[in-house]
Design a protein around this motif. Structure first.
Motif, PDB file in Angstrom:
ATOM      1  N   GLU A 118       3.108 -13.296  -7.341  1.00 29.01           N
ATOM      2  CA  GLU A 118       2.492 -12.026  -7.720  1.00 29.01           C
ATOM      3  C   GLU A 118       1.330 -11.677  -6.787  1.00 29.01           C
ATOM      4  N   GLU A 119       0.540 -12.689  -6.402  1.00 30.41           N
ATOM      5  CA  GLU A 119      -0.587 -12.443  -5.504  1.00 30.41           C
ATOM      6  C   GLU A 119      -0.085 -12.101  -4.104  1.00 30.41           C
ATOM      7  N   ILE A 120       0.993 -12.769  -3.676  1.00 26.82           N
ATOM      8  CA  ILE A 120       1.579 -12.452  -2.370  1.00 26.82           C
ATOM      9  C   ILE A 120       2.037 -10.996  -2.360  1.00 26.82           C
ATOM     10  N   GLU A 121       2.692 -10.582  -3.442  1.00 27.93           N
ATOM     11  CA  GLU A 121       3.177  -9.202  -3.527  1.00 27.93           C
ATOM     12  C   GLU A 121       2.022  -8.211  -3.504  1.00 27.93           C
ATOM     13  N   ALA A 122       0.925  -8.540  -4.186  1.00 25.95           N
ATOM     14  CA  ALA A 122      -0.241  -7.659  -4.223  1.00 25.95           C
ATOM     15  C   ALA A 122      -0.822  -7.481  -2.818  1.00 25.95           C
ATOM     16  N   ARG A 123      -0.857  -8.576  -2.050  1.00 29.59           N
ATOM     17  CA  ARG A 123      -1.382  -8.492  -0.678  1.00 29.59           C
ATOM     18  C   ARG A 123      -0.456  -7.679   0.218  1.00 29.59           C
ATOM     19  N   LEU A 124       0.854  -7.816  -0.006  1.00 23.53           N
ATOM     20  CA  LEU A 124       1.819  -7.011   0.747  1.00 23.53           C
ATOM     21  C   LEU A 124       1.636  -5.529   0.428  1.00 23.53           C
ATOM     22  N   ASN A 125       1.453  -5.226  -0.856  1.00 22.45           N
ATOM     23  CA  ASN A 125       1.249  -3.841  -1.275  1.00 22.45           C
ATOM     24  C   ASN A 125       0.004  -3.252  -0.632  1.00 22.45           C
ATOM     25  N   LYS A 126      -1.050  -4.081  -0.541  1.00 28.96           N
ATOM     26  CA  LYS A 126      -2.311  -3.623   0.050  1.00 28.96           C
ATOM     27  C   LYS A 126      -2.118  -3.243   1.515  1.00 28.96           C
ATOM     28  N   ILE A 127      -1.374  -4.090   2.260  1.00 21.30           N
ATOM     29  CA  ILE A 127      -1.106  -3.798   3.674  1.00 21.30           C
ATOM     30  C   ILE A 127      -0.273  -2.531   3.796  1.00 21.30           C
ATOM     31  N   GLU A 128       0.746  -2.437   2.957  1.00 25.85           N
ATOM     32  CA  GLU A 128       1.645  -1.282   3.012  1.00 25.85           C
ATOM     33  C   GLU A 128       0.911   0.008   2.665  1.00 25.85           C
ATOM     34  N   ASP A 129       0.033  -0.040   1.654  1.00 24.96           N
ATOM     35  CA  ASP A 129      -0.748   1.141   1.275  1.00 24.96           C
ATOM     36  C   ASP A 129      -1.661   1.579   2.418  1.00 24.96           C
ATOM     37  N   PHE A 130      -2.253   0.595   3.090  1.00 26.87           N
ATOM     38  CA  PHE A 130      -3.150   0.896   4.204  1.00 26.87           C
ATOM     39  C   PHE A 130      -2.394   1.577   5.348  1.00 26.87           C
ATOM     40  N   LEU A 131      -1.153   1.132   5.576  1.00 27.55           N
ATOM     41  CA  LEU A 131      -0.378   1.652   6.701  1.00 27.55           C
ATOM     42  C   LEU A 131       0.401   2.920   6.379  1.00 27.55           C
ATOM     43  N   THR A 132       0.554   3.226   5.102  1.00 25.59           N
ATOM     44  CA  THR A 132       1.396   4.357   4.721  1.00 25.59           C
ATOM     45  C   THR A 132       0.606   5.661   4.728  1.00 25.59           C
ATOM     46  N   SER A 133       1.137   6.651   5.421  1.00 27.53           N
ATOM     47  CA  SER A 133       0.496   7.953   5.500  1.00 27.53           C
ATOM     48  C   SER A 133       0.799   8.775   4.244  1.00 27.53           C
ATOM     49  N   LYS A 134       0.218   9.959   4.171  1.00 26.82           N
ATOM     50  CA  LYS A 134       0.452  10.836   3.017  1.00 26.82           C
ATOM     51  C   LYS A 134       1.908  11.280   2.942  1.00 26.82           C
ATOM     52  N   MET A 135       2.593  11.245   4.054  1.00 23.46           N
ATOM     53  CA  MET A 135       3.999  11.648   4.100  1.00 23.46           C
ATOM     54  C   MET A 135       4.929  10.539   3.642  1.00 23.46           C
ATOM     55  N   GLY A 136       4.359   9.376   3.307  1.00 27.17           N
ATOM     56  CA  GLY A 136       5.183   8.272   2.824  1.00 27.17           C
ATOM     57  C   GLY A 136       5.803   7.438   3.930  1.00 27.17           C
ATOM     58  N   GLU A 137       5.358   7.640   5.172  1.00 30.66           N
ATOM     59  CA  GLU A 137       5.872   6.886   6.309  1.00 30.66           C
ATOM     60  C   GLU A 137       4.774   5.993   6.889  1.00 30.66           C
ATOM     61  N   ILE A 138       5.205   5.003   7.706  1.00 31.92           N
ATOM     62  CA  ILE A 138       4.226   4.113   8.324  1.00 31.92           C
ATOM     63  C   ILE A 138       3.341   4.881   9.306  1.00 31.92           C
TER      64      ILE A 138
END
Length: 299
Positions: free
Chosen positions: A67-87
């Motif tokens: 669960e913690e690994i997934e949370a860290r992955l989500n954090k990276i993905e949120d940081f990299l994801t633009s408002k358009m939903g793309e990297i």
């Protein structure tokens, strides 16, 4: 003129690879995490069925909870994801070093936790968890090789599905080289009607997908690339930095490391040393006995 035309194409290809890298790595880690969760669920069910009272090995506490690994992955993905939903590739480029480091750390944590979970689970049980159809009666036809001439569609579908099984079998068993004659006697492949022919066809499919290559003309030895040399190079570099950043790393030390890369073919270790040298992360040193070592470059 020919060469001048080739350069722009190579540059476009390189830019495309850089843009796809964060998406590909995040997707790969998410798949590994999903497999880990499934495997943990399978082991829990197995323990209930057998009414086992054994404690989980202490090594399982070394890895972070999934669960913690997934949370860290989500954090990276949120940081990299633009408002358009793309990297957002600009955000990735500006923070590439830190993101790469975080992704590598997460990959190692997944490997640690998976190692703890799979400690008492056989390779076949892990495969069965991913491919439950292997023991379902309605899919018994999958152990027969379809006729390529009369049932081409079924033949192609059969190859595709079994190539995934063989690929994951090598990955779960941590086998870099498969000896097909020995693999024939292992489940689930021992259930084939024509084991030799079936395995050759499946192995050939992996070769065609550039996930493997034949190491012998007789097609008895198959090198399976369930992890790219780039990834192995990164893992060996990080390990070397941790254990001996000031001294050259010898091949026998890699062999005795008890890591997933410890049984890599010698040719691949040489390739990895050359890759790291090309990236200016160190240099290859030739020893008096003809062997080579790798000295990390300290900034």
């Amino acid at each position: 003129m020919e060469r001048q035309k080739e350069k722009p194409d190579e540059a476009v290809k390189e830019v495309k690879e850089v843009k796809e890298k964060p998406e590909r790595e995040l997707d790969g880690l998410r798949k590994e995490l999903a497999r880990l969760k499934e495997l943990k669920r399978y082991r829990e069910l197995k323990e209930i069925e057998t009414k086992s009272e054994e404690l989980v090995p202490e090594t399982s506490t070394e890895g972070l909870p999934s669960e913690e690994i997934e949370a860290r992955l989500n954090k990276i993905e949120d940081f990299l994801t633009s408002k358009m939903g793309e990297i957002d590739h600009k955000a990735y480029e500006q923070n590439a070093a830190q993101i790469e480091k975080e992704l590598r750390e997460l990959e190692l944590e997944i490997v640690k936790e998976r190692g703890a979970v799979t400690k008492e689970v056989s390779t076949y049980e892990m495969i069965l968890n991913d491919y439950p159809w292997l023991e379902e009666k309605r899919y018994i036809f999958m152990y027969s090789l379809p006729n390529k001439k009369t049932d081409l569609k079924d033949y192609e579908s059969w190859k595709q599905e079994w190539s995934k099984v063989l690929f994951d079998y090598a990955r779960y068993a941590i086998l870099h080289i498969l000896y097909l004659r020995k693999t024939e006697s292992e489940k689930p492949f021992s259930n084939f009607e024509d084991r030799k022919k079936a395995l050759e066809e499946i192995a050939e499919e992996l070769v065609n997908k550039e996930q493997a290559e034949w190491l012998s003309k007789s097609k008895e030895k198959l090198r399976v690339y369930w992890k790219s040399l780039d990834n192995w190079a990164e893992e060996i570099y990080e390990w070397a930095m941790e254990i001996s950043p000031l001294e050259p790393i010898l091949v026998f030390e890699i062999r005795e490391s008890n890591k997933e890369f410890s049984k890599l073919p010698s040719e691949d270790i040489v390739k990895i040393f050359k890759m790291l040298e090309k990236e200016k992360r160190g240099k290859i040193i030739e020893l008096d006995d003809g062997q080579i070592s790798f000295k990390i470059k300290i900034e």
